[in-house]
Design an enzyme around this catalytic site. Sequence first.
Site, PDB file in Angstrom:
ATOM      1  N   HIS A  36       1.474  -2.474 -27.765  1.00  9.01           N
ATOM      2  CA  HIS A  36       1.162  -2.091 -26.386  1.00  9.01           C
ATOM      3  C   HIS A  36       2.175  -2.677 -25.414  1.00  9.01           C
ATOM      4  O   HIS A  36       2.754  -1.947 -24.600  1.00  9.01           O
ATOM      5  CB  HIS A  36      -0.251  -2.547 -25.996  1.00  9.01           C
ATOM      6  CG  HIS A  36      -0.443  -2.578 -24.506  1.00  9.01           C
ATOM      7  ND1 HIS A  36      -0.862  -1.487 -23.792  1.00  9.01           N
ATOM      8  CD2 HIS A  36      -0.215  -3.568 -23.588  1.00  9.01           C
ATOM      9  CE1 HIS A  36      -0.885  -1.798 -22.508  1.00  9.01           C
ATOM     10  NE2 HIS A  36      -0.506  -3.045 -22.355  1.00  9.01           N
ATOM     11  N   HIS A  91       6.652  -2.333 -22.424  1.00  8.92           N
ATOM     12  CA  HIS A  91       5.582  -1.647 -23.151  1.00  8.92           C
ATOM     13  C   HIS A  91       6.120  -0.474 -23.943  1.00  8.92           C
ATOM     14  O   HIS A  91       6.190   0.650 -23.430  1.00  8.92           O
ATOM     15  CB  HIS A  91       4.530  -1.153 -22.160  1.00  8.92           C
ATOM     16  CG  HIS A  91       3.926  -2.247 -21.340  1.00  8.92           C
ATOM     17  ND1 HIS A  91       4.568  -2.811 -20.263  1.00  8.92           N
ATOM     18  CD2 HIS A  91       2.732  -2.881 -21.443  1.00  8.92           C
ATOM     19  CE1 HIS A  91       3.793  -3.759 -19.731  1.00  8.92           C
ATOM     20  NE2 HIS A  91       2.678  -3.822 -20.427  1.00  8.92           N
ATOM     21  N   HIS A 121     -22.645  -5.204   6.469  1.00  9.22           N
ATOM     22  CA  HIS A 121     -21.803  -4.193   7.098  1.00  9.22           C
ATOM     23  C   HIS A 121     -20.847  -4.775   8.137  1.00  9.22           C
ATOM     24  O   HIS A 121     -20.029  -4.054   8.692  1.00  9.22           O
ATOM     25  CB  HIS A 121     -22.680  -3.129   7.778  1.00  9.22           C
ATOM     26  CG  HIS A 121     -23.300  -2.172   6.808  1.00  9.22           C
ATOM     27  ND1 HIS A 121     -23.989  -2.586   5.686  1.00  9.22           N
ATOM     28  CD2 HIS A 121     -23.319  -0.817   6.780  1.00  9.22           C
ATOM     29  CE1 HIS A 121     -24.413  -1.518   5.024  1.00  9.22           C
ATOM     30  NE2 HIS A 121     -24.018  -0.441   5.662  1.00  9.22           N
ATOM     31  N   GLU A 125     -14.660   5.684  -1.230  1.00  8.94           N
ATOM     32  CA  GLU A 125     -13.616   5.104  -0.382  1.00  8.94           C
ATOM     33  C   GLU A 125     -12.305   4.916  -1.150  1.00  8.94           C
ATOM     34  O   GLU A 125     -11.223   5.208  -0.644  1.00  8.94           O
ATOM     35  CB  GLU A 125     -14.075   3.755   0.190  1.00  8.94           C
ATOM     36  CG  GLU A 125     -15.292   3.831   1.104  1.00  8.94           C
ATOM     37  CD  GLU A 125     -16.613   3.881   0.322  1.00  8.94           C
ATOM     38  OE1 GLU A 125     -16.584   3.657  -0.906  1.00  8.94           O
ATOM     39  OE2 GLU A 125     -17.659   4.150   0.940  1.00  8.94           O
TER      40      GLU A 125
END
Length: 667
Positions: free
Chosen positions: A264, A33, A473, A411
Amino acid sequence: MNVQSPVMADEMLMANAIRVLAMDAVQAAGSGHPGAPMGLADVATVLFNRFITIDPADHAWPDRDRFVMSAGHGSMLVYAINHLLGYDDMDTGQLRAFRQLGSRTAGHPEYGHAKGVEVTTGPLGQGISAAVGMALAERMMNARFGDGLVDHWTYVLAGDGCLMEGISHEAIDFAGHLGLGRLIVFWDDNSITIDGPTGLSTSTDQGRRFEAAGWHVQAVDGHDNQAIAAAVEAARADRRPSMIACRTVIGKGAPNKAGSHKVHGAPLGQDEVAATRAALGWNAAPFEVPDQVRDGWRQIAARGSRARAAWRAAKAADPRAGAFDAALAPPDAAALGAAMAGHKRRLAADAPGVATRKASEMALEVVNSVLPNSVGGSADLTGSNNTLTSAMRPVTRDDYSGDYIHYGVREHGMAAVMNGIALHGGFFTYGGTFLVFSDYARPAIRLSALMGLPVTYVMTHDSIGLGEDGPTHQPVETIAALRAIPNLNVIRPADAVETAEAWEIATAAQTTPNVLCLSRQNLPTLRRAHGDANLTARGAYVLVEPEGKRDVTFIATGSEVEIAVAAAGLLGAQGIAAAVVSAPCFELFEEQDEAYRRSVLGRAPRVGIEAAIRQGWDKWLGEKGRFVGMTGFGASAPAPELYRHFGITAEAAAEAARQICDVRFFA
Ligand SMILES: Cc1ncc(C[n+]2csc(CCOP(=O)(O)OP(=O)(O)O)c2C)c(N)n1
Ligand SMILES: [Mg+2]
């Protein structure tokens, strides 16, 4: 302006050295890149030339500034800079071997491969988020040890991709809330990603987005060195974390391809490489750097070396130097071992019937009383994860001397921030959430494992045993998915004693993260005979050995070990000799020698029991083996009912055993 100051003239050459080295290395590798390094060369040069304090001769010097290339695909920027600065592990040969097997110059920067790479990046958004952890750790260390020992900055280069990724929201929000003024993020505002212009997929006003999270925001021309420098000055003067939007041209310097997504992630090609050399007036051969340019970069290293010498002198006179060194060193294993042995002895005597999440809190009281630098937290589930021990105080924007972090409902951000704290050094760090939401943190957990960071994940509510909250859950595939990650210990303790041992493993870890899978529901203490030896560290061990030859062996983890013991009891009453193996950690068991593994597994047929899917179990069960567990999602109901409903019971396990063991019995 046509007249340039001498500094800027030198800086232009210094930046062009980055451009040319990046383009040549990508060309030599045939992939890579070039766009980001070429576009960011001016920003990086100003940052290093005028601000950054690092010493290549001591890359791990604790009070160095941290530099994070969050746009990891632009790795050649880092390698070029480190080569120019004179890092002894980044010679020309490494640049020539960019992206090749055995080189330090991996496709994306990898922590531990090359000096000066502070964090593994490449998965976009991880770098900026880990940098938030580094900047937080800096303030927390500063609060403990003062400006004389801890006084550095965290600088980040982030691209459009890093800011699009969801994790960046969590990290930016969190950094703004905690007022991490030592964090400065440069946004490579080049309006290009892989598919083309950023307008294809985003319309966000990034400045206002950062401002909304409490950041100081500026925008500059990323090729105007004075403007960049002035912005950094202003950023450093402001108490908030800073974002500097640097408008750049991707692939700047390449006369025909700059500004397009074509630079890129592909080599420029021989013609464009030659055209770039001509446009930049760069006559040196590939990988050769004119002395004058190299000298400019070496002066940065010399400045860093002087700063480090001054720091060392200050440290020698600092009364807190001993405690500072201790915080950076591995935890005191002997003190921890002794404290944990005492704790285990009490547990064996008291035999508490507590959930392992509660047992974890009890073990943490021991850990946190022994380790002065333990830092815990939870993603808004403190009361459920039981991660907060009695003497802990929260870390706030006004007081970084605390040791408990309220990560909020983030999280993924929590896991990346913990990586950053671990990378920064100075703390033993753990954080909690529900096990099922480890999926929300998984990319950062994976990087903990890849980087070999001793981070501890406290994952509670580890099965259908959580009951009424239901299948959203209840993890069923989660444990198997975590076991699939290399260099990650997944520990599912069966009782309070194993939980204490799990914490002993976690605190002793140096290069392996640990996930503790803990129950919501109460469990009996099964290990009633105390021994100092850490049996959990062996991964699996024989908990119940029948008299005489085994007819069958149950292997179970966590809350299902209790079921295995009951099943063995049922069989025993029928004259079938069943052993019970508790297997809290498959990974550690795999590391044991073959003789030990054989002695534990035995020759009799085996039945595995785990309230989760079977994947990953077959290697322990053998051809005849049976598995008692889950085959689909759970349900919302009280836990005992769920265990019966899904057939994870002592009776079912005993029946499975009867079907495969050779004993003839007469009912
Ligand atoms: C999480 C993640 N998703 C996708 C990719 C693949 N990828 C690498 S670079 C890139 C585009 C990044 O755009 P930007 O950050 O603007 O970099 P630039 O093109 O400006 O160098 C993508 C999608 C990745 N590395 N990480
Ligand atoms: Mg871009």
